[in-house]
Design a protein around this motif. Structure first.
Motif, PDB file in Angstrom:
ATOM      1  N   ARG A 420      15.612 -17.210   4.584  1.00 30.95           N
ATOM      2  CA  ARG A 420      14.358 -17.410   5.316  1.00 30.95           C
ATOM      3  C   ARG A 420      14.614 -17.291   6.812  1.00 30.95           C
ATOM      4  N   THR A 438      14.291 -13.541  13.583  1.00 33.97           N
ATOM      5  CA  THR A 438      15.058 -12.447  13.002  1.00 33.97           C
ATOM      6  C   THR A 438      16.432 -12.962  12.602  1.00 33.97           C
ATOM      7  N   TRP A 455       9.050 -15.028   3.791  1.00 29.07           N
ATOM      8  CA  TRP A 455       8.587 -14.336   4.992  1.00 29.07           C
ATOM      9  C   TRP A 455       7.422 -15.105   5.601  1.00 29.07           C
ATOM     10  N   ASP A 470       8.455 -12.692  10.645  1.00 29.33           N
ATOM     11  CA  ASP A 470       9.874 -12.693  10.303  1.00 29.33           C
ATOM     12  C   ASP A 470      10.391 -11.294  10.003  1.00 29.33           C
ATOM     13  N   THR A 471      11.649 -11.093  10.367  1.00 30.62           N
ATOM     14  CA  THR A 471      12.348  -9.871   9.954  1.00 30.62           C
ATOM     15  C   THR A 471      13.789 -10.212   9.622  1.00 30.62           C
ATOM     16  N   LEU A 486      10.127 -11.708  -3.148  1.00 37.68           N
ATOM     17  CA  LEU A 486       9.602 -11.930  -1.807  1.00 37.68           C
ATOM     18  C   LEU A 486       8.497 -12.986  -1.912  1.00 37.68           C
ATOM     19  N   LEU A 488       5.608 -14.989   0.416  1.00 35.50           N
ATOM     20  CA  LEU A 488       4.886 -14.925   1.679  1.00 35.50           C
ATOM     21  C   LEU A 488       4.401 -16.307   2.069  1.00 35.50           C
ATOM     22  N   ILE A 516       9.730  -5.624   7.466  1.00 33.81           N
ATOM     23  CA  ILE A 516      10.321  -6.943   7.254  1.00 33.81           C
ATOM     24  C   ILE A 516      11.833  -6.886   7.064  1.00 33.81           C
TER      25      ILE A 516
END
Length: 584
Positions: A420, A438, A455, A470-471, A486, A488, A516
């Motif tokens: 995360r 990031t 994310w 977020d990335t 994934l 969200l 992402i």
């Protein structure tokens, strides 16, 4: 009348012949024309030698080199405010009987006593205004060292400390330079509030009997904390117990242990009740901890914080205590610019891990060191170095890896592990603030076994990756697919801005796309195998895709509203355009 005069005369004679039994101060004036011997009467005011019951005082700047000419006994020994820099020498012992202010320096000049000292009872040594340098010191009871706390005046013992009574450094700096293992076989040393104990020899603190009976106990929960300083390339095998610092105190960041140079702790390191955390600092060089670090204060979870720009290496063990639940649990926090290396298989703690400054490095022996740490936070500018792990670092089921820092090396996340990006924590790991960020992996990242990425969207925007959303940045090869997931999260948004709000914001009425995962390569064009369900109006959808061209292999999250809504918006747009043309 004659009888009265005779009585008074007899009283005067009796006082002269039989002086009252009171302690007297005898002052050195160095008046001899021959030598500086303590046994020369002319060197003392009144040309009379001090008695065993006298307090001896050195004053002035004449004959600054007194020496013994045979053993002597005084009550106490002091250097007055106007004293020059004396060096009291000689091979014979000076015995002192006073139980307080046994040796005192009231002068700002440093004073040296090279003659052996013998404290016949409980005693204290005070560098009140200037430093004191001593050679051999024998003591029969307890021994306390005092210095001026504001100026950190020091008492330095270059010779042996002989005695098994309790030693306390009460203020200022106490420096022990000799090997005392033969002359001090047991007995505790307490490093009290507002004091520093500096050890420069392996055996400076005496022999170790592998028990609390010979431990070094460092105080300081909510007041000025005591500090144990290690310097000179030494190994200390004593047990060291630290009273926990209070986070609510301005003294909370004072280290319990401060390392300078390359030194080793080879005795048990453990906490005692107090405040919030234990602090170990490496100001420079490398502190190796080859012993057990055990959290046997079993009534709470406590952090141990590794501070400073120097380095640490744990080669012994780092384990929880015997408490149940969250009692007796360590949290590990790395602060400062240095490197903390885990180089042992015997690391097993169940508290969180925070790399807030510098680097945490896992040696090959410590591949599983973080398996039982539920949250591993890597702050921006900090890093977790896993290059030594041949199979890469494998976050375990139950691990959540988060933050805005870097993982240096390869990551192969197990099923049930979570990655995360983003978030911020305080320097005690007590408060987590959710933010977008990031998280960087400098090697390969494999999540195909069933790991999950969470994310966060922090603003209604497709711009500003790492700030608005977020990335992950993966420098090497990305492997998703399999059973990777994934999830969200829209919790950073105000309720009315989230896609599940009863009347969605206009942002959600048009398609959007976010990069992402920014990758080096993604040879299999892999993306997440699934997206955890998101509550949205019927027909609205989130999907992932893999980029092409300049963005080849990058992973995108795509959002499309319910088709009829989108078509209506398009038609409305066309209608407005046509109306505008007719108006022209």
């Amino acid at each position: 009348m004659i009888r009265l005069i005779l009585f008074v005369c007899l009283m005067i004679v009796s006082v002269v012949v039989y002086p009252l039994s009171v302690d007297a101060a005898v002052v050195w004036d160095g008046g001899s024309l021959v030598d500086s011997s303590l046994a020369t009467p002319e060197n003392w005011v009144g040309d009379s030698l001090p008695l065993a019951t006298d307090d001896v005082q050195f004053d002035g700047s004449v004959r600054l080199d007194p020496y013994t000419s045979g053993a002597v006994t005084y009550r106490s020994l002091a250097f007055n405010a106007a004293a020059g820099a004396f060096t009291v020498g000689g091979p014979d012992t000076i015995s002192l009987t006073a139980t307080s202010s046994t040796v005192v320096n009231n002068s700002t000049a440093a004073q040296t006593i090279n003659a052996p000292l013998n404290m016949t009872a409980n005693a204290d040594i005070r560098a009140t205004s200037g430093n004191l340098v001593l050679d051999d010191v024998t003591f029969a009871g307890t021994l306390k060292f005092y210095g001026d706390a504001a100026n950190l005046n020091s008492v330095t013992v270059n010779g042996n400390l002989a005695g098994n009574g309790a030693i306390t450094t009460s203020s200022g700096v106490t420096v022990l330079n000799a090997d005392n293992t033969a002359t001090r076989t047991t007995g505790t040393i307490t490093v009290d509030n507002n004091s520093i104990l500096r050890l420069t020899h392996d055996g400076a603190a005496g022999a170790n009997d592998n028990s609390a009976n010979s431990r070094i106990y460092i105080l300081g929960a909510s007041t000025d904390g005591g500090i144990l300083e290690l310097t000179g390339g030494i190994t200390i095998d004593k047990w060291i117990q630290c009273q926990i610092r209070s986070s609510s105190s301005s003294y909370g960041d004072i280290p319990h242990i401060r390392n300078s140079g390359n030194n080793t702790l080879a005795g048990k390191l453990y906490p005692r009740s107090g405040g919030s955390y234990m602090n170990v600092e490496s100001a420079s060089g490398l502190l190796t901890i080859s012993s057990t670090i055990v959290q046997d204060y079993d009534t709470a979870t406590r952090p141990i914080r590794f501070l400073g720009d120097g380095n640490f290496k744990i080669t012994g063990s780092l384990v929880n205590g015997t408490g149940t639940g969250t009692n007796g649990v360590w949290k590990i926090i790395k602060l400062g610019g240095g490197v903390l290396t885990y180089d042992t298989a015997n690391i097993n703690y169940t508290g969180n891990t925070g790399v807030i400054g510098g680097k945490l490095l896992l040696a090959a022996t410590a591949a599983n060191a973080l398996d039982n740490s539920p949250n591993i936070f890597i702050d921006s500018g900090a890093s977790l170095d896993v290059l030594a792990l041949n199979a890469g670092w494998q976050p375990a089921s139950g691990n959540t890896v988060r933050g805005g820092g870097s993982i240096v090396g390869d990551v192969v996340a197990a099923s049930g592990a979570t990655i995360r990006p983003g978030g911020a924590v305080d320097n005690t790991l007590s408060t987590l603030t959710e933010t977008a960020g990031t998280l960087t992996v400098t090697g390969d990242l494999d999540m195909s076994a069933g790991a999950k990425m969470v994310w966060d969207l922090g603003a209604l925007s497709e711009a500003n990756p790492g700030t608005d959303f977020d990335t992950m940045a993966v420098s090497g090869e990305l492997a998703l697919g399999g059973t990777s997931q994934l999830e969200l999260s829209f919790g950073l948004l105000a309720a009315e801005l989230r896609p599940d709000y009863a009347t969605p914001d206009s942002f959600w009425l048009t398609p959007h796309s976010w990069k992402i995962v920014d990758v080096g390569t993604n040879a299999g064009s892999t993306t997440f195998a699934g997206i955890a369900p998101v509550t949205t109006p019927e027909g609205w959808s989130f999907t992932t895709s893999v980029g092409e061209g300049d963005n080849a292999g990058d992973v995108y999250l795509n959002y499309v509203p319910e088709p009829s809504t989108y078509v209506l918006l398009l038609l409305a747009g066309f209608g407005l355009a046509a109306y505008a043309r007719r108006r022209r």
